[in-house]
Write a protein that holds these residues in place. Structure first.
Motif, PDB file in Angstrom:
ATOM      1  N   ARG A 173      42.246  60.923  19.529  1.00 56.74           N
ATOM      2  CA  ARG A 173      43.672  60.598  19.717  1.00 56.74           C
ATOM      3  C   ARG A 173      44.259  61.436  20.850  1.00 56.74           C
ATOM      4  NH1 ARG A 173      46.427  56.306  19.019  1.00 56.74           N
ATOM      5  NH2 ARG A 173      46.585  56.159  16.751  1.00 56.74           N
ATOM      6  N   SER A 174      43.848  62.705  20.936  1.00 57.15           N
ATOM      7  CA  SER A 174      44.346  63.548  22.032  1.00 57.15           C
ATOM      8  C   SER A 174      43.940  62.976  23.387  1.00 57.15           C
ATOM      9  CB  SER A 174      43.805  64.974  21.891  1.00 57.15           C
ATOM     10  OG  SER A 174      44.331  65.600  20.749  1.00 57.15           O
ATOM     11  N   MET A 175      42.693  62.491  23.482  1.00 58.37           N
ATOM     12  CA  MET A 175      42.230  61.899  24.747  1.00 58.37           C
ATOM     13  C   MET A 175      43.034  60.633  25.050  1.00 58.37           C
ATOM     14  SD  MET A 175      39.929  64.056  25.640  1.00 58.37           S
ATOM     15  CE  MET A 175      39.674  65.523  24.644  1.00 58.37           C
ATOM     16  N   GLN A 176      43.317  59.837  24.042  1.00 53.70           N
ATOM     17  CA  GLN A 176      44.118  58.638  24.240  1.00 53.70           C
ATOM     18  C   GLN A 176      45.511  58.991  24.768  1.00 53.70           C
ATOM     19  OE1 GLN A 176      43.662  57.145  20.102  1.00 53.70           O
ATOM     20  NE2 GLN A 176      42.954  55.227  21.007  1.00 53.70           N
ATOM     21  N   ILE A 177      46.096  60.024  24.189  1.00 51.44           N
ATOM     22  CA  ILE A 177      47.444  60.433  24.598  1.00 51.44           C
ATOM     23  C   ILE A 177      47.445  60.901  26.048  1.00 51.44           C
ATOM     24  CG2 ILE A 177      49.279  62.124  24.198  1.00 51.44           C
ATOM     25  CD1 ILE A 177      48.379  62.102  21.202  1.00 51.44           C
ATOM     26  N   ILE A 178      46.450  61.708  26.398  1.00 44.91           N
ATOM     27  CA  ILE A 178      46.382  62.242  27.769  1.00 44.91           C
ATOM     28  C   ILE A 178      46.246  61.114  28.780  1.00 44.91           C
ATOM     29  CG2 ILE A 178      44.936  63.611  29.334  1.00 44.91           C
ATOM     30  CD1 ILE A 178      44.236  65.324  26.780  1.00 44.91           C
ATOM     31  N   VAL A 179      45.310  60.206  28.537  1.00 47.25           N
ATOM     32  CA  VAL A 179      45.095  59.091  29.460  1.00 47.25           C
ATOM     33  C   VAL A 179      46.327  58.182  29.480  1.00 47.25           C
ATOM     34  CG1 VAL A 179      43.710  57.023  29.875  1.00 47.25           C
ATOM     35  CG2 VAL A 179      42.592  59.174  29.236  1.00 47.25           C
ATOM     36  N   GLY A 180      46.883  57.913  28.302  1.00 45.50           N
ATOM     37  CA  GLY A 180      48.068  57.063  28.237  1.00 45.50           C
ATOM     38  C   GLY A 180      49.231  57.630  29.031  1.00 45.50           C
ATOM     39  N   GLU A 181      49.398  58.962  28.957  1.00 49.06           N
ATOM     40  CA  GLU A 181      50.495  59.590  29.682  1.00 49.06           C
ATOM     41  C   GLU A 181      50.305  59.467  31.196  1.00 49.06           C
ATOM     42  OE1 GLU A 181      53.268  61.011  28.187  1.00 49.06           O
ATOM     43  OE2 GLU A 181      53.989  60.962  30.270  1.00 49.06           O
ATOM     44  N   VAL A 182      49.101  59.701  31.663  1.00 44.63           N
ATOM     45  CA  VAL A 182      48.846  59.639  33.107  1.00 44.63           C
ATOM     46  C   VAL A 182      48.991  58.217  33.632  1.00 44.63           C
ATOM     47  CG1 VAL A 182      47.101  59.969  34.898  1.00 44.63           C
ATOM     48  CG2 VAL A 182      47.347  61.668  33.090  1.00 44.63           C
ATOM     49  N   LEU A 183      48.456  57.260  32.859  1.00 40.48           N
ATOM     50  CA  LEU A 183      48.430  55.865  33.335  1.00 40.48           C
ATOM     51  C   LEU A 183      49.635  55.057  32.860  1.00 40.48           C
ATOM     52  CD1 LEU A 183      44.624  55.077  32.865  1.00 40.48           C
ATOM     53  CD2 LEU A 183      45.847  55.540  35.000  1.00 40.48           C
ATOM     54  N   SER A 184      50.549  55.703  32.160  1.00 39.65           N
ATOM     55  CA  SER A 184      51.726  55.001  31.648  1.00 39.65           C
ATOM     56  C   SER A 184      51.320  53.757  30.858  1.00 39.65           C
ATOM     57  CB  SER A 184      52.672  54.610  32.810  1.00 39.65           C
ATOM     58  OG  SER A 184      53.911  54.137  32.284  1.00 39.65           O
ATOM     59  N   ILE A 185      50.533  53.983  29.850  1.00 44.94           N
ATOM     60  CA  ILE A 185      50.029  52.907  29.002  1.00 44.94           C
ATOM     61  C   ILE A 185      50.008  53.400  27.563  1.00 44.94           C
ATOM     62  CG2 ILE A 185      47.630  53.637  29.393  1.00 44.94           C
ATOM     63  CD1 ILE A 185      46.755  50.778  29.190  1.00 44.94           C
ATOM     64  N   ASP A 186      50.293  52.502  26.628  1.00 49.81           N
ATOM     65  CA  ASP A 186      50.277  52.871  25.217  1.00 49.81           C
ATOM     66  C   ASP A 186      48.913  53.478  24.873  1.00 49.81           C
ATOM     67  OD1 ASP A 186      50.128  52.935  22.425  1.00 49.81           O
ATOM     68  OD2 ASP A 186      51.454  51.206  22.218  1.00 49.81           O
ATOM     69  N   PRO A 187      48.878  54.664  24.257  1.00 48.76           N
ATOM     70  CA  PRO A 187      47.588  55.276  23.910  1.00 48.76           C
ATOM     71  C   PRO A 187      46.693  54.366  23.081  1.00 48.76           C
ATOM     72  CG  PRO A 187      49.329  56.894  23.696  1.00 48.76           C
ATOM     73  CD  PRO A 187      50.012  55.578  23.974  1.00 48.76           C
ATOM     74  N   ASP A 188      47.273  53.463  22.300  1.00 46.23           N
ATOM     75  CA  ASP A 188      46.445  52.551  21.506  1.00 46.23           C
ATOM     76  C   ASP A 188      45.662  51.574  22.373  1.00 46.23           C
ATOM     77  OD1 ASP A 188      46.901  53.553  18.971  1.00 46.23           O
ATOM     78  OD2 ASP A 188      48.740  52.382  18.702  1.00 46.23           O
ATOM     79  N   ASN A 189      46.042  51.439  23.632  1.00 45.93           N
ATOM     80  CA  ASN A 189      45.297  50.573  24.548  1.00 45.93           C
ATOM     81  C   ASN A 189      44.225  51.319  25.325  1.00 45.93           C
ATOM     82  OD1 ASN A 189      46.564  48.161  23.931  1.00 45.93           O
ATOM     83  ND2 ASN A 189      48.276  48.575  25.327  1.00 45.93           N
ATOM     84  N   VAL A 190      43.963  52.545  24.901  1.00 47.20           N
ATOM     85  CA  VAL A 190      42.896  53.347  25.511  1.00 47.20           C
ATOM     86  C   VAL A 190      41.793  53.530  24.474  1.00 47.20           C
ATOM     87  CG1 VAL A 190      42.282  55.540  26.588  1.00 47.20           C
ATOM     88  CG2 VAL A 190      44.570  54.563  26.950  1.00 47.20           C
TER      89      VAL A 190
END
Length: 753
Positions: free
Chosen positions: A485-502
């Motif tokens: 989940r932490s990795m999802q949040i980090i990527v989501g924040e950088v790419l401006s995308i919902d973490p659930d889509n990572v």
């Protein structure tokens, strides 16, 4: 700072919470393969004995039994179960798959493989093992004695060290010194899921499914043990029901692999609770003596630590452990003069291994109790003593010379003392009746990964799918605390995308890149920063391709909620899916990037814990009535999960202080080899744990985040034990503080008056 982010800093559940809660998650013990066999270990009932014979005839006559593995029909090559990389130093290979000389109660001497688990278990019961007893040295004192019987060739001492460092900057004149000794105990991880493995040998390739914390370490140990090319060994991380460091060594993957290769069929091994308690690894037991000299105001003048480690029957982590604990106090305090002498010994007891905090609870529990005892004897405030001797932001730690970054330990102490009402509670009139209350404080500065060690490496690949969703290919390992989940949040924040889509992968040595493993408080700080860098690299690719499609420059574009939009014309935009699909179809370009990261710093994560206890002097039971934990976390990526980590860490620390103990007797037999005897604290036993985060960022973790999972448990036991000391007005010399030990302390204190 947290208000400027769209996703980072909020609260999320772990990625697989629904499946865990509903029972839908498939663990290693649930997995089934066609033709699968079951393995049952046969463990020694003797603490030290030669295995003179194993009669397998009755077992092999049982319907369904396929094979019996013994020392005499399997490899005798030795290995070390904690070796992570091929050239790793300090990991003596002194262990065999199946031993003909049992060195502790629980040592593995044979295994039965059968068509069903019931047949494997019955076959194991029918195995007849003959022993020749040998002298037992189950304790440090017995093993270190001059006339002790050698447990391994070369004697019982595994290693020793004599180390010193210091600032050389004395602040005043020596006015007194304090010397204390604390003995700590062997403690088990007690993960909800007991250890389980599945191995298959097919078409000349070995595949292992394991709830491990390091797939590449498993591959190294197994491939080297059996002489297999690394390309022919695939290790897949599967869901894990807790670890706390208990699955970062590679204990029984080799056994399942051995059986699978012998029989050419899949083999599953699932340990019982008793086997997980005594035949895996335990937190080391130490005997530590500390002598510190002070000025009149409480400044350190010098500190001398002498610590002896009970390594158990095999070397395992012992050499690296002693090397690690020698500098643990120097991460918290700057000593004008510091010296450490230590040694590790073999004993006929369970083998030591990594456990949450990896050496820090073992060393800093006696050290923090020592500081409190010194303050008590010198009539000083223990919070003030710590404030006088700890580091300010960006000071360099005295042992390694590394900057501690934007460390905020002093803030933790100051905020904690205020919020806990430390002065008021410490100065209250002491109880004299049956129930006596006391307060304690403990403090810790902790690492963020292994920098400057070169192997402190994470490598990741990231790609954008044609619908705009993202896949981050990693070899991280979800251990139950929200790593993915932490990795999802980090990527989501950088790419401006919902973490659930990572989507984030876990380790699979065939398809994911190298990662040292998920332990050592490196996951968020190192792997998380690697994920951020990978996402930044993909962001650049995405902007470049969108710019081509829109006939703009990348600088004219930005990312916003799954769209690439013009900074000046909001009606000019493309969804991520449009960019990914058109880049592929129109330009023949796939959107992907990669990154590697091994860190450039190792800042300190600090924590200050404050505990209040109530001791029932009639029964000896101790109740923790209040606990406050203040943590220098840099930035809380997943707020609720970080808070939960601290609360879990405190509960584990309370068990260390009060009740958890394998308790090996002088005959080498563990007294607490099942959960009916091995006591842990339940949630009903815990007080409300208040958690405060100090979030000042400034270091090289993703968005300024630092570690929290391990540091949260380091300074808990010392705070609780010191509160007991305060309540009883007596020195603590041994853990855990069971009712029997409380009675001993009170009797001794009464006799001294």
């Amino acid at each position: 700072m947290k208000d400027s982010y769209n996703y980072a800093g909020r609260s999320y559940s772990v990625h697989d919470a629904e499946h865990k809660a509903s029972g839908g998650l498939v663990y290693a013990s649930d997995m089934m393969l066609p033709g699968m066999l079951y393995m049952e270990l046969v463990c020694s009932e003797r603490a030290h004995a030669e295995v003179t014979a194993i009669d397998a005839r009755a077992a092999l006559r049982l319907r369904g039994v396929a094979d019996v593995l013994t020392p005499w029909n399997t490899t005798r090559k030795r290995f070390n179960q904690c070796r992570k990389t091929p050239l790793q130093k300090g990991v003596p290979e002194d262990q065999e798959l199946f031993t003909s000389r049992a060195r502790y109660t629980g040592d593995v001497i044979a295994a039965v493989v059968a068509e069903s688990k019931a047949a494997a278990e019955e076959g194991a019961r029918r195995l007849s093992v003959s022993y020749r007893e040998l002298p037992v040295s189950a304790s440090l004192e017995a093993s270190a004695a001059e006339d002790s019987f050698p447990i391994h060739e070369g004697g019982n001492k595994i290693c020793e060290t004599d180390y010193s460092c210091g600032t050389g900057e004395e602040k005043g004149t020596l006015t007194g010194s304090v010397r204390t000794t604390l003995e700590t105990q062997q403690m088990n991880h007690v993960a909800m899921e007991t250890h389980s493995y599945l191995a298959d040998w097919f078409n000349g390739e070995l595949t292992i499914w394991s709830p491990t914390q390091g797939v590449y370490g498993v591959r190294t140990v197994v491939a080297d043990l059996f002489g297999l090319p690394y390309s022919k060994v695939r290790v897949i991380k599967v869901p894990m029901g807790g670890s706390f460091g208990g699955k970062q060594e590679f204990m029984y993957e080799p056994h399942a692999a051995c059986a699978a290769m012998r029989l050419g069929r899949p083999v599953k091994l699932h340990l019982s609770r008793t086997q997980s308690l005594i035949s895996t690894t335990v937190r080391p037991a130490l005997k530590t003596t500390i002598e510190t000299s002070f000025t009149r105001d409480g400044d350190f003048v010098s500190c001398s630590v002498e610590s002896f480690v009970n390594s158990g029957a095999y070397a395992g982590i012992a050499i690296n452990f002693v090397d690690t604990i020698k500098t643990k106090p120097t991460k918290s305090y700057k000593f004008p003069s510091y010296r450490f002498k230590g040694a590790a010994y073999y004993t006929n007891s369970p083998v030591i291994g990594g456990m949450r905090g990896w050496g820090a609870p073992e060393m800093l529990t006696p050290f923090e109790i020592h500081i409190n005892e010194a303050a008590r004897r010198l009539g000083l405030d223990p919070v003030e003593m710590r404030l006088r001797n700890t580091y300010a932001p960006y000071e360099r730690e005295i042992a390694h010379g590394l900057s501690l970054g934007n460390c905020r330990g002093k803030d933790c102490l100051t905020i904690g003392a205020r919020e806990f009402r430390w002065d008021e509670r410490r100065k209250r009139v002491k109880d004299t009746g049956r129930f006596r209350r006391g307060v304690g404080v403990a403090y810790v500065g902790y690492q963020n990964g292994f920098y400057p060690r070169p192997s402190n490496l994470s490598v990741m690949t990231i790609k954008m799918n044609e619908d705009g969703s993202v896949c981050l290919q990693t070899s991280v390992h979800e251990v139950g605390c929200g790593t993915l989940r932490s990795m999802q949040i980090i990527v989501g924040e950088v790419l401006s995308i919902d973490p659930d889509n990572v989507y984030v992968t876990e380790g699979d040595t065939k398809y994911t890149q190298f990662d040292l493993g998920t332990y050592g408080s490196r996951t968020t700080f190192i792997a998380g920063e690697c994920a951020r860098r990978a996402a930044e690299a993909l962001k650049k690719v995405l902007l470049d391709e969108a710019a081509k499609l829109l006939s703009l420059t990348p600088d004219e574009l930005e990312l916003c909620g799954g769209f690439v939009v013009s900074r000046t014309r909001l009606d000019t935009n493309l969804s991520y899916g449009e960019v990914a699909s058109r880049a592929l179809v129109e330009n023949g370009t796939a959107l992907f990037a990669s990154a590697s990261w091994k860190g450039v710093s190792n800042p300190g994560s600090f924590a200050a814990n404050f505990a209040e206890v109530e001791v029932d002097t009639l029964t000896g039971f101790v109740k923790v009535t209040d606990f406050l934990s203040v943590n220098d976390i840099g930035f809380a990526l997943n707020r609720q999960m970080c808070e939960n980590q601290v609360k879990g860490g405190v509960q584990m620390a309370a068990g260390y202080a009060l009740c958890e103990d394998i308790a090996v007797g002088s005959d080498g037999r563990p007294k607490n080899d099942r959960l009916s005897r091995y006591h842990t604290l339940n949630s009903a036993d815990m007080p409300r744990v208040r958690v405060i985060f100090v979030e000042e960022g400034g270091d090289e973790g993703p968005f300024g985040a630092k570690t929290i999972g391990e540091v949260s448990t380091v300074a808990g036991a010392a705070a609780i034990a010191s509160a007991v000391s305060d309540a009883l007005g007596a020195e603590i010399t041994r853990l855990p503080l069971t009712p029997e030990r409380i009675a001993e302390i009170m009797t001794k204190a009464e006799a001294a008056r």
